[in-house]
Design a protein around this motif. Structure first.
Motif, short mmCIF file in Angstrom:
data_model
loop_
_atom_site.label_atom_id
_atom_site.label_comp_id
_atom_site.label_asym_id
_atom_site.label_seq_id
_atom_site.Cartn_x
_atom_site.Cartn_y
_atom_site.Cartn_z
N GLU A 119 0.83 -1.21 0.00
CA GLU A 119 0.00 0.00 0.00
C GLU A 119 0.86 1.26 0.00
O GLU A 119 0.54 2.25 -0.66
N ALA A 120 2.00 1.22 0.74
CA ALA A 120 2.82 2.43 0.90
C ALA A 120 3.66 2.75 -0.32
O ALA A 120 3.99 3.92 -0.56
N VAL A 121 4.01 1.75 -1.13
CA VAL A 121 4.90 2.02 -2.25
C VAL A 121 4.25 2.89 -3.31
O VAL A 121 4.94 3.49 -4.15
N ARG A 122 2.92 3.01 -3.29
CA ARG A 122 2.25 3.82 -4.31
C ARG A 122 2.53 5.31 -4.13
O ARG A 122 2.42 6.09 -5.06
N TYR A 123 2.93 5.66 -2.90
CA TYR A 123 3.15 7.08 -2.60
C TYR A 123 4.63 7.44 -2.77
O TYR A 123 5.52 6.66 -2.45
N ALA A 124 4.86 8.62 -3.28
CA ALA A 124 6.23 9.07 -3.53
C ALA A 124 6.98 9.28 -2.22
O ALA A 124 6.37 9.42 -1.14
N ALA A 125 8.30 9.30 -2.31
CA ALA A 125 9.12 9.55 -1.13
C ALA A 125 8.85 10.95 -0.60
O ALA A 125 8.60 11.90 -1.36
N VAL A 126 8.91 11.10 0.72
CA VAL A 126 8.62 12.39 1.35
C VAL A 126 9.74 13.39 1.08
O VAL A 126 9.50 14.51 0.66
N SER A 127 10.97 12.98 1.36
CA SER A 127 12.08 13.91 1.20
C SER A 127 13.28 13.32 0.48
O SER A 127 14.18 14.07 0.08
#
Length: 537
Positions: A119-127
Motif C-alpha cells: 500500500e505504501a509504495v504507491r506514494y512518492a518519497a517524502v524527502s
C-alpha cells in the motif's frame, strides 16, 4: 551542571561501516555497485546473502545512503561514496529517515505486514530521492507473504528500491530470487579481520598482542560482528586481570582454548607412541578445565597445520615461530599416509567424544587407538606383507577338502589326474577343451585311458567325442571317455574358488589384519593386489 556520560556502545555497533570504504572483504560487490551507480543501471531489488556478521544489513544501509546522498552542497546525485554529512546520510545512519524503512521479517512474517508495504509504495518519497525498504532475514516471510509481494517486486514504482538480507538464501523462493540482483557477501579472511581489529584497538587506546588478535580473528570464523564481540570481551577480560593489554594467553583462557605448547607436547607423545605420557598430558589439560572435545579439535588443527607445512602452505599468522618450527619438523618426519591416517582417526575420535556420556574416557580411548594404529603398517605396506605371505599366520590345508577321490599312481606316459589332463590339452593347443575340462566338468573316475565325467553345465554333444579324439592324438592311447550322471568331484574351477575362499578367510583371521580393520572401520581388502599363495600351492 555536568553532562551525563555517554552510554557505552559495543564495538560491533560503534565501528559499524559508515561508508563502502570501511566495508572490509567485499571488494567485488562494491565494484559492481559503483559501476551500476555510475552508469545509472540500478536494479529495483537487491538480495544480500552471506553468513552472520559479514555486513549484509550494513551494506543495505550503505546502499540506501548511496542512492539518497545529496552531497555537502545539496546538489549531488547517487554516489558510491556518500558524503556522510548531508541530512539524508545522517538520518539514514541514525535510523530515523522517514523514507528508509527497515523491517525485521523474523517478527513480521505475515501477509498483513507485506500488504502495508504494498500500500505504501504507491506514494512518492517524502524527502528522499528513493523510498527504500530494507527487509532483514527475508527468508522468514511466510509463503503467502512472498506471493503477495511478487507483483510489486517485479514492477515497483520507479521511486522504490527493495533491499533484502538473508543468511539462508536457499529458503527464499526462486520466484523472488529471479526478481532480484543477488550479491553473495563472502566470509572475511582471518588476516583481514586481524588487521581490522588492530586498527580498532589502536582507536580504543588498547594494547593487544598480534597473536591475540589473530586468535580472535580465527575464532570469528569470517564474521566481523562475531570477532568484534569477542574482542570486546577480550578487552574487558584484560581489564579485569589488571593488565594494560590483551595477550594471547588471556584470549586462549577466555575462549577455552588449550595451551598450544601443551597441545604440541601431547601431539609429540601421541605420534611417538608413548601411551603413558599421552594419557598424562591429556589428563593435565582436562584438570586445567579444557574440554576433551577442545583437545581433540586442537589435535586436528595440529595435523592440519603439519599437512599444510608439508605441502608448503601459507603460514598461519596466529602461529608463533616456535610453532612453525615444530610443524616443519613433524612435516619432515611424517608421511602423507601417516598424516591422513591421523586425521581420520582423530576425526572419528572427535565425533565419539561429542556423543559420549564419558567425554574424557572417550578421548583417552581415541588417543590410545591412534597410538596403536601408529604401530601398524600403513595399508600399502600391509598389502605388500600380504603379497609376500608374511601376514598369513597358518597355511591353508588343501587337497582333502576338494572332494576328489585319490588318483591312482601316475602312469609313466598318461596323465594321472585332472590338472595333468588340463595341462596336456593346454600344451597341445586344445585351449577350448582345456577350458571346458577345467571349468565345467566334474571327475567321477580317472583310470587312464578311461575317463568318467559329469557335465556340470550343458555342453555341446561333441565335447565327449572331441575329448577322446584329442587325448588319443596327444598320448597315442585309445581313450574311453564316458559322460555319466553319478556323484562327481567339483570342477577344478570350483576347487580353486574354494581354496581362495579358505585362503582369504585365513588372511582375515590373522591378528595383523584384524587389527587393521578395527583401526580403519569400513576398509576393504584389495584382493586383486593380494597374492593368495596358499590358494596356488
Amino acid at each position: 551542571m555536568s553532562e551525563s556520560p555517554q552510554p557505552y556502545r559495543v564495538l560491533a555497533r560503534k565501528y559499524r561501516p559508515q561508508s563502502f570504504a570501511e566495508l572490509i572483504g567485499q571488494d567485488a560487490m562494491v565494484t559492481t555497485l559503483g559501476n551500476a551507480i555510475k552508469r545509472d543501471r540500478l536494479a529495483h531489488a537487491f538480495l544480500l546473502t552471506g553468513v552472520r556478521g559479514v555486513g549484509k544489513t550494513s551494506t543495505a544501509r550503505l546502499i540506501a545512503k548511496a542512492l539518497n546522498c545529496i552531497g555537502a552542497d545539496g546538489q549531488s546525485g547517487p554516489t558510491i561514496a556518500p558524503c556522510g554529512v548531508c541530512e539524508p546520510c545522517i538520518a539514514i545512519a541514525e535510523g530515523r529517515h522517514i523514507d528508509v524503512v527497515e523491517m525485521d521479517a523474523a517478527s513480521h512474517t505475515g501477509v498483513d505486514d507485506v500488504r502495508e508495504i504494498i500500500e505504501a509504495v504507491r506514494y512518492a518519497a517524502v524527502s528522499a530521492r528513493y523510498k527504500v525498504y530494507i527487509i532483514d532475514e527475508v527468508h522468514m516471510l511466510s509463503k503467502n507473504a512472498f506471493n503477495a509481494l511478487l507483483k510489486t517486486l517485479e514492477e515497483p514504482p520507479p521511486h522504490v528500491k527493495f533491499l533484502f538480507a538473508t543468511t539462508e538464501v536457499n529458503k527464499v523462493p526462486v520466484t523472488v530470487l529471479s526478481r532480484c540482483q543477488r550479491f553473495d557477501l563472502r566470509r572475511i579472511t582471518a588476516d583481514m579481520l586481524a588487521t581490522h581489529f588492530a586498527k580498532i584497538v589502536r582507536a580504543e587506546g588498547v594494547e593487544a598482542e598480534p597473536e591475540a588478535l589473530a586468535l580472535v580473528a580465527r575464532a570469528a570464523e569470517g564474521s566481523a560482528r562475531d570477532g568484534l564481540s569477542i574482542l570486546d570481551q577480550a578487552i574487558a577480560h584484560a581489564d579485569m586481570e589488571g593488565s594494560h593489554g590483551v595477550t594471547a594467553q588471556q584470549v586462549r583462557e577466555m575462549l577455552g582454548l588449550s595451551d598450544r605448547g601443551a597441545v604440541r607436547r601431547l601431539f609429540g607423545h601421541m605420534v611417538g607412541g608413548d601411551a603413558v605420557a599421552t594419557l598424562k598430558a591429556l589428563r593435565d589439560q582436562h584438570d586445567l578445565g579444557v574440554e576433551p572435545v577442545a583437545i581433540l579439535r586442537a589435535l586436528l588443527e595440529t595435523v592440519h597445520g603439519v599437512t599444510l607445512a608439508k605441502v608448503g602452505g601459507s603460514d598461519d599468522p596466529a602461529l608463533s615461530a616456535e610453532e612453525r618450527e615444530a610443524l616443519q619438523d613433524w612435516s619432515s618426519r611424517l608421511s602423507y599416509a601417516a598424516l591422513h591416517r591421523l586425521w581420520q582417526l582423530l576425526l572419528k575420535g572427535h565425533d565419539e567424544v561429542v556423543r559420549a556420556s564419558l567425554p574424557i574416557e572417550a578421548a583417552e580411548m581415541a588417543l590410545l587407538r591412534v597410538i596403536h594404529a601408529a604401530q601398524l603398517p600403513d595399508p600399502g605396506e600391509l598389502i605388500k606383507k600380504l603379497s609376500n605371505g608374511e601376514a598369513v599366520a597358518t597355511p591353508v590345508q588343501q587337497g582333502a577338502a576338494s572332494g576328489q577321490p585319490s588318483p591312482p599312481p601316475p602312469s609313466q606316459t598318461l596323465p594321472a589326474d585332472m590338472p595333468a589332463l588340463v595341462a596336456l590339452l593346454e600344451t597341445g593347443g586344445r585351449h577350448r577343451l582345456a577350458q571346458i575340462l577345467h571349468d565345467d566338468i566334474g571327475l567321477i573316475r580317472l583310470e587312464p585311458p578311461v575317463l568318467d565325467i559329469r557335465l556340470l553345465r550343458p555342453q555341446s554333444s561333441e565335447v565327449v567325442r572331441d575329448l577322446a579324439v584329442e587325448l588319443k592324438a596327444l598320448t597315442g592311447a585309445a581313450w574311453e571317455v564316458n559322460c555319466l550322471d553319478g556323484p562327481a568331484a567339483p570342477s577344478l574351477k570350483q576347487q580353486d574358488e574354494a581354496r581362495e575362499d579358505r585362503a582369504r578367510a585365513a588372511i582375515m583371521a590373522t591378528p595383523i589384519v584384524k587389527a587393521a580393520f578395527e583401526t580403519f572401520p569400513g576398509s576393504e581388502m584389495d584382493w586383486e593386489r593380494t597374492e593368495l599363495r596358499s590358494a596356488q600351492a
